[in-house]
Design a protein around this motif. Sequence first.
Motif, PDB file in Angstrom:
ATOM      1  N   ASP A   7       0.887  -1.157   0.220  1.00 54.51           N
ATOM      2  CA  ASP A   7      -0.112   0.164   0.070  1.00 54.51           C
ATOM      3  C   ASP A   7       0.972   1.334   0.000  1.00 54.51           C
ATOM      4  N   ARG A  61       0.529   5.416   0.411  1.00 51.62           N
ATOM      5  CA  ARG A  61      -0.359   6.840   0.686  1.00 51.62           C
ATOM      6  C   ARG A  61       0.681   7.959   0.854  1.00 51.62           C
ATOM      7  N   LYS A 113       2.511  -0.348  -5.986  1.00 52.62           N
ATOM      8  CA  LYS A 113       2.251  -1.569  -5.240  1.00 52.62           C
ATOM      9  C   LYS A 113       2.868  -2.751  -6.142  1.00 52.62           C
TER      10      LYS A 113
END
Length: 287
Positions: free
Chosen positions: A222, A224, A279
Amino acid sequence: MTTLTKVFIVVLAFCAVAFSMLVIAFASQTKNYYKEAQDNRAWALQEQAIRSSGESLNKVTLENYQSQISNLQKELSDLRTQTEKNAGQMAAINNQLLAEQQKTASLTGQVTQLTSMINAGDAERKELQTQLQNVRNDNTALRTDNLKLAETNQKLELQAQLYEQQIRLLKEQNFSLSDRVEKLRSKVQDTAAGNAPSQTPGTGPASVSGTSDSPIIGEITDIRDNLAGLSIGSAQGVKDGMEFIVYRGAQYLGKLKITKVLPEQSAGEFTQRQGDIHKGDKVTDKF
């Protein structure tokens, strides 16, 4: 008394009066003439004295003029001598002036030649400055190329390290596979001989992959902003503060520092990024 006598007496009286007047007039005129004669005599004497004084003065003046003329003639002679001397000096000065003019003409030619040399030197200096600027530009371009080459070299070194790591992993996997093959062969032989399979402590894939020299390899699960989640955790040996290299195949993508660790996963913050990270990109702690 007769009338004629009276007339005669009157005429006689008139004549006497007229004669008296004439006598008086004559006496007065004579006195005037005498005074005028004295005045004329005094004037004549004065004029004679003036003439005598004027002649003396003229004589003195003439002598002064003659003396001045003599002095002027002497000065004129001196001036002629000085003029001749000055003429000689003037001729010498003219010769010197002519020589100086020749020197000036020679110096003017030298100045013209020096000016041409200076102009040529300026042109050469400008050309050298242009060449120097070109060399500086080339040097700047070479520095830029060197920086790019250094960056490329660093990337290539990282890629080479990744290749070495992959080769080492492949060797370990090959060793593990060879060990498994040997174990399978031994098991097949034991099975064929009717014996139970035995396992030597410290062998097998787990022991090989769990050695302290083995790198920790995972992938990004992941992303972010500047944070990323990993598929490995404390069970695989990940610790807080560890630094991992992010790569995709043979391409170096950046570095990531672990900030949170769980048993089967972890999270970290990117400390360096070179390119887009997605990813599934791989991470490892050793080159």
